[in-house]
Design a protein around this motif. Structure first.
Motif, PDB file in Angstrom:
ATOM      1  N   PRO A 237       0.830  -1.218   0.000  1.00  0.00           N
ATOM      2  CA  PRO A 237       0.000   0.000   0.000  1.00  0.00           C
ATOM      3  C   PRO A 237       0.860   1.261   0.000  1.00  0.00           C
ATOM      4  N   GLU A 238       0.550   2.177  -0.899  1.00  0.00           N
ATOM      5  CA  GLU A 238       1.280   3.447  -0.934  1.00  0.00           C
ATOM      6  C   GLU A 238       0.909   4.322   0.260  1.00  0.00           C
ATOM      7  N   ASP A 239      -0.330   4.207   0.699  1.00  0.00           N
ATOM      8  CA  ASP A 239      -0.798   4.969   1.854  1.00  0.00           C
ATOM      9  C   ASP A 239      -1.410   3.978   2.846  1.00  0.00           C
ATOM     10  N   PRO A 240      -0.570   3.342   3.695  1.00  0.00           N
ATOM     11  CA  PRO A 240      -1.052   2.270   4.574  1.00  0.00           C
ATOM     12  C   PRO A 240      -2.190   2.708   5.485  1.00  0.00           C
ATOM     13  N   VAL A 241      -3.089   1.769   5.722  1.00  0.00           N
ATOM     14  CA  VAL A 241      -4.246   2.014   6.578  1.00  0.00           C
ATOM     15  C   VAL A 241      -3.913   1.556   8.002  1.00  0.00           C
ATOM     16  N   PRO A 242      -4.141   2.401   9.009  1.00  0.00           N
ATOM     17  CA  PRO A 242      -3.874   1.985  10.396  1.00  0.00           C
ATOM     18  C   PRO A 242      -4.757   0.807  10.799  1.00  0.00           C
ATOM     19  N   PHE A 243      -4.291   0.044  11.767  1.00  0.00           N
ATOM     20  CA  PHE A 243      -5.071  -1.077  12.286  1.00  0.00           C
ATOM     21  C   PHE A 243      -4.859  -1.147  13.793  1.00  0.00           C
ATOM     22  N   ASP A 244      -5.659  -1.948  14.457  1.00  0.00           N
ATOM     23  CA  ASP A 244      -5.563  -2.083  15.911  1.00  0.00           C
ATOM     24  C   ASP A 244      -4.373  -2.990  16.239  1.00  0.00           C
ATOM     25  N   GLU A 245      -3.242  -2.382  16.548  1.00  0.00           N
ATOM     26  CA  GLU A 245      -2.005  -3.135  16.753  1.00  0.00           C
ATOM     27  C   GLU A 245      -2.070  -4.005  18.006  1.00  0.00           C
ATOM     28  N   LYS A 246      -2.667  -3.490  19.067  1.00  0.00           N
ATOM     29  CA  LYS A 246      -2.768  -4.268  20.304  1.00  0.00           C
ATOM     30  C   LYS A 246      -3.646  -5.495  20.108  1.00  0.00           C
ATOM     31  N   GLU A 247      -4.727  -5.317  19.380  1.00  0.00           N
ATOM     32  CA  GLU A 247      -5.630  -6.443  19.136  1.00  0.00           C
ATOM     33  C   GLU A 247      -4.936  -7.527  18.321  1.00  0.00           C
ATOM     34  N   LEU A 248      -4.187  -7.120  17.289  1.00  0.00           N
ATOM     35  CA  LEU A 248      -3.476  -8.105  16.476  1.00  0.00           C
ATOM     36  C   LEU A 248      -2.415  -8.815  17.312  1.00  0.00           C
ATOM     37  N   LEU A 249      -1.743  -8.080  18.186  1.00  0.00           N
ATOM     38  CA  LEU A 249      -0.739  -8.691  19.060  1.00  0.00           C
ATOM     39  C   LEU A 249      -1.373  -9.776  19.923  1.00  0.00           C
ATOM     40  N   GLU A 250      -2.534  -9.496  20.477  1.00  0.00           N
ATOM     41  CA  GLU A 250      -3.222 -10.477  21.322  1.00  0.00           C
ATOM     42  C   GLU A 250      -3.630 -11.708  20.524  1.00  0.00           C
ATOM     43  N   VAL A 251      -4.062 -11.497  19.288  1.00  0.00           N
ATOM     44  CA  VAL A 251      -4.468 -12.628  18.446  1.00  0.00           C
ATOM     45  C   VAL A 251      -3.264 -13.512  18.127  1.00  0.00           C
ATOM     46  N   ILE A 252      -2.123 -12.890  17.830  1.00  0.00           N
ATOM     47  CA  ILE A 252      -0.919 -13.661  17.503  1.00  0.00           C
ATOM     48  C   ILE A 252      -0.461 -14.481  18.703  1.00  0.00           C
ATOM     49  N   LEU A 253      -0.637 -13.937  19.899  1.00  0.00           N
ATOM     50  CA  LEU A 253      -0.209 -14.635  21.115  1.00  0.00           C
ATOM     51  C   LEU A 253      -1.264 -15.609  21.636  1.00  0.00           C
TER      52      LEU A 253
ATOM     53  N   ILE B 212      -5.921 -20.627  13.477  1.00  0.00           N
ATOM     54  CA  ILE B 212      -6.713 -20.368  12.272  1.00  0.00           C
ATOM     55  C   ILE B 212      -7.284 -18.952  12.327  1.00  0.00           C
ATOM     56  N   THR B 213      -7.758 -18.560  13.511  1.00  0.00           N
ATOM     57  CA  THR B 213      -8.239 -17.186  13.688  1.00  0.00           C
ATOM     58  C   THR B 213      -7.122 -16.192  13.411  1.00  0.00           C
ATOM     59  N   MET B 214      -5.925 -16.517  13.879  1.00  0.00           N
ATOM     60  CA  MET B 214      -4.783 -15.633  13.666  1.00  0.00           C
ATOM     61  C   MET B 214      -4.469 -15.488  12.177  1.00  0.00           C
ATOM     62  N   ILE B 215      -4.463 -16.593  11.444  1.00  0.00           N
ATOM     63  CA  ILE B 215      -4.167 -16.546  10.011  1.00  0.00           C
ATOM     64  C   ILE B 215      -5.197 -15.690   9.283  1.00  0.00           C
ATOM     65  N   HIS B 216      -6.478 -15.866   9.635  1.00  0.00           N
ATOM     66  CA  HIS B 216      -7.528 -15.054   9.012  1.00  0.00           C
ATOM     67  C   HIS B 216      -7.349 -13.577   9.368  1.00  0.00           C
ATOM     68  N   ALA B 217      -6.972 -13.301  10.612  1.00  0.00           N
ATOM     69  CA  ALA B 217      -6.788 -11.910  11.042  1.00  0.00           C
ATOM     70  C   ALA B 217      -5.659 -11.246  10.265  1.00  0.00           C
ATOM     71  N   LEU B 218      -4.572 -11.971  10.055  1.00  0.00           N
ATOM     72  CA  LEU B 218      -3.464 -11.422   9.268  1.00  0.00           C
ATOM     73  C   LEU B 218      -3.914 -11.128   7.835  1.00  0.00           C
ATOM     74  N   THR B 219      -4.652 -12.068   7.257  1.00  0.00           N
ATOM     75  CA  THR B 219      -5.104 -11.892   5.876  1.00  0.00           C
ATOM     76  C   THR B 219      -6.000 -10.662   5.741  1.00  0.00           C
ATOM     77  N   GLU B 220      -6.952 -10.516   6.648  1.00  0.00           N
ATOM     78  CA  GLU B 220      -7.849  -9.367   6.585  1.00  0.00           C
ATOM     79  C   GLU B 220      -7.089  -8.059   6.817  1.00  0.00           C
ATOM     80  N   THR B 221      -6.101  -8.112   7.697  1.00  0.00           N
ATOM     81  CA  THR B 221      -5.304  -6.913   7.967  1.00  0.00           C
ATOM     82  C   THR B 221      -4.560  -6.470   6.714  1.00  0.00           C
ATOM     83  N   PHE B 222      -3.978  -7.427   6.010  1.00  0.00           N
ATOM     84  CA  PHE B 222      -3.261  -7.086   4.776  1.00  0.00           C
ATOM     85  C   PHE B 222      -4.226  -6.614   3.688  1.00  0.00           C
ATOM     86  N   LYS B 223      -5.352  -7.299   3.549  1.00  0.00           N
ATOM     87  CA  LYS B 223      -6.315  -6.936   2.507  1.00  0.00           C
ATOM     88  C   LYS B 223      -6.914  -5.552   2.753  1.00  0.00           C
ATOM     89  N   ASN B 224      -6.950  -5.148   4.015  1.00  0.00           N
ATOM     90  CA  ASN B 224      -7.490  -3.827   4.349  1.00  0.00           C
ATOM     91  C   ASN B 224      -6.481  -2.706   4.123  1.00  0.00           C
TER      92      ASN B 224
END
Length: 582
Positions: free
Chosen positions: A334-350, A355-367
């Motif tokens: 993305p030329e102009d990256p879209v912010p995301f909830d970093e704390k929420e993603l951190l919690e999902v990764i941990l 499977i939820t984590m993989i989907h969350a990463l995919t949606e984060t990138f697609k957004n």
């Protein structure tokens, strides 16, 4: 006669056989002639006049280094040549010219460094580094010598030694003078150790008359690495360099191949690639061929994690990962990256929901999120595993969480260097490895919370903790307390560096220090830490993780750094042989 000094009467010297005169010069009478040499043995400073002289060979009685008394040349490669002085007789008196021929010290030390690397001689390497630093030779020049040697004298390709050298070169700004000398010496010594007994690396050369384009080379390269054809891959890399392909495109080509399979060699393959490209930025253009070509042998026997049982059962992680890669295939940066909830993603990764984590990463990138920022969050999650690592785990499991962290860090750094979309796959690889490491946080060590101490904490006090084994939790708590009281993280990182460099550290400890300090800095960038609670949390995490890991691997015999200290002391004329054992 300004530089000439009297050594005494010829007659008395003939009777004494050996004498020390002004300026620390040893004068010898042997086989009818007089000779004068520096009385300090160039190996470790022992007085040569107490040695023996037979058949023109002067032998030091400490380690039996041997010298031609006439020229000063040594028969032993681990000892330097001893300086010699001109003598003359006048009116029954012997005179010695204290002025020795001034050689190019910088060139001399560089030549000695090469000899030390070739012969794998730690003290020679250390003395060369001390000499070069004190001759104001830039550290980058010293590092280039090590990179050139390491990439041309090891047929197996890029290894731990070159990784350590590059990591330590990145860490130099964090260290004081003594620390920088130890970092350079230890990095170079590790390179020499990797190359010892290895056949040299002879490049195959580029494809002659190649007239294709970069895309064709990229396709060929991936085909070669897929079937573990390291020689074919090497020729393609050399062709890419020869044809003038920009470094960013070469990085894109090689990093794509490095992520075609999952978490290869427990993350080492991508980590080594990242360090090689960092080394290429330090070195001359002429070294790029040998640097890039040194990476192709790594594919020959690399373990592909999608073939491992742990990635397929009890939860099949391979299939959802492949599905995710199809969704993000060729997703542009993305030329102009879209912010995301970093704390929420951190919690999902941990979490324990892969499977939820993989989907969350995919949606984060697609957004439209920044892949660099997502990789940074994954690196933070990996460091958190080290902070929460329970000391009841098997000791070797420290390496498991370390592999994940350094791999995640390498992904983060690589994405900052190149915007190759295929590299995003490595973010998933690192995140899944964080998930697989969850059992090392069960039970989880409580994260230390900074507390107020009665007395101000001094960074160097940390070293006292590491004089006792298994002070892991104590070290983590001390680091948290220090951060609670002091903002002087520069002093703290210098101390952490000395905690590393005063030990006989293993490969992974060097990685830990460099990755943690670098991630700390990246959270400081662009004012990110100012008022950002997650950034402050992340920086604290990096320091506590480094403190705990270093404490887990200390103390050691500390023989390697001792050699570096000896070299420093010899350079400044200290008399090691006069020390008494306490």
């Amino acid at each position: 006669m300004a530089n000439w000094v009297s050594a005494g009467s010829v007659k008395s010297l003939q009777e004494e056989k050996a004498k020390v005169i002004k300026g620390g010069i040893g004068v010898f009478y042997h086989e009818g002639d007089f000779y004068a040499v520096d009385n300090r043995c160039p190996h470790m400073g022992f007085p040569l006049h107490t040695g023996s002289l037979c058949d023109g060979i002067l032998t030091c009685h400490w380690h039996h280094a041997r010298f031609d008394v006439c020229s000063g040349g040594t028969l032993d490669p681990w000892a330097d040549d001893v300086p010699v002085y001109e003598t003359k007789e006048e009116n029954g008196e012997l005179w010695v010219n204290q002025a020795i021929t001034v050689s190019d010290k910088k060139e001399k030390y560089k030549q000695r460094l090469m000899k030390g690397l070739e012969q794998n001689l730690g003290l020679v390497i250390a003395k060369s580094v001390v000499g070069l630093i004190n001759a104001d030779v830039p550290a980058q020049e010293i590092i280039k010598i090590g990179i050139q040697f390491g990439t041309t004298h090891r047929n197996h390709g890029w290894g731990p030694g070159l990784t350590i050298l590059t990591a330590m070169s990145n860490s130099l700004p964090k260290l004081d003078t003594q620390g920088r000398i130890q970092a350079l010496y230890q990095g170079l010594r590790r390179v020499a150790g990797d190359c010892a007994g290895q056949p040299p690396k002879h490049l195959t050369g580029p494809l002659s008359g190649f007239s294709g384009n970069a895309d064709r080379l990229k396709t060929w390269y991936r085909n070669c690495t897929e079937v573990r054809d390291s020689q074919g891959a090497e020729r393609i890399v050399l062709t890419a360099v020869e044809s003038g392909m920009p470094d960013e495109e070469i990085s894109s080509m090689m990093m794509t191949a490095a992520t075609d399979h999952f978490y290869m060699d427990a993350g080492h393959l991508l980590d080594f690639h990242n360090k090689a490209f960092e080394a290429a930025e330090l070195a001359d253009t002429g070294l790029k061929k040998s640097i890039f070509a040194s990476l192709t042998p790594l594919f020959s026997n690399a373990v592909r994690s999608e073939e491992l049982h742990s990635w397929q059962a009890p939860v099949n992680l391979v299939t959802p990962l492949k599905a995710a890669f199809q969704e993000i295939d060729r997703l542009p940066f993305p030329e102009d990256p879209v912010p995301f909830d970093e704390k929420e993603l951190l919690e999902v990764i941990l979490s324990d929901q892969p499977i939820t984590m993989i989907h969350a990463l995919t949606e984060t990138f697609k957004n439209g999120a920044s892949p660099v920022k997502v990789a940074q969050i994954v690196s933070l999650a990996a460091a958190e595993r080290i902070v929460r690592f329970h000391i009841q785990n098997d000791f070797n499991d420290w390496i498991t969480v370390l592999h994940t962290f350094t791999h995640a860090h390498a992904v983060h750094e690589s994405l900052r260097r190149t915007n190759e979309p295929a590299l995003i796959r490595a973010v998933y690889h690192a995140a899944v490895s964080v998930y697989l490491d969850r059992f090392l946080n069960i039970p989880s060590t409580k994260r230390p919370v900074g507390q107020k101490e009665d007395e101000p904490l001094i960074a160097d006090d940390f070293l006292k903790i590491l004089d006792i084994q298994q002070q892991v939790n104590e070290a983590g708590q001390w680091a948290a307390n220090y951060l609670h009281q002091s903002k002087d993280t520069d002093a703290l990182f210098n101390t952490l560096g000395h905690a590393l460099l005063r030990e006989d550290a293993d490969f992974h400890s060097y990685q830990m220090y460099e990755a943690a300090s670098r991630e700390f800095d990246l959270w400081s960038g662009e004012g990110e830490a100012e008022g950002n609670t997650l950034a402050e949390y992340a920086q604290e995490t990096m320091i506590i993780a480094a403190a705990r890991y270093l404490a887990a691997h200390a103390p050691t015999a500390r023989e390697i750094p001792r050699v570096g200290k000896i070299a420093w002391r010899l350079h400044y004329g200290e008399k090691l042989f006069e020390e008494n054992e306490s």
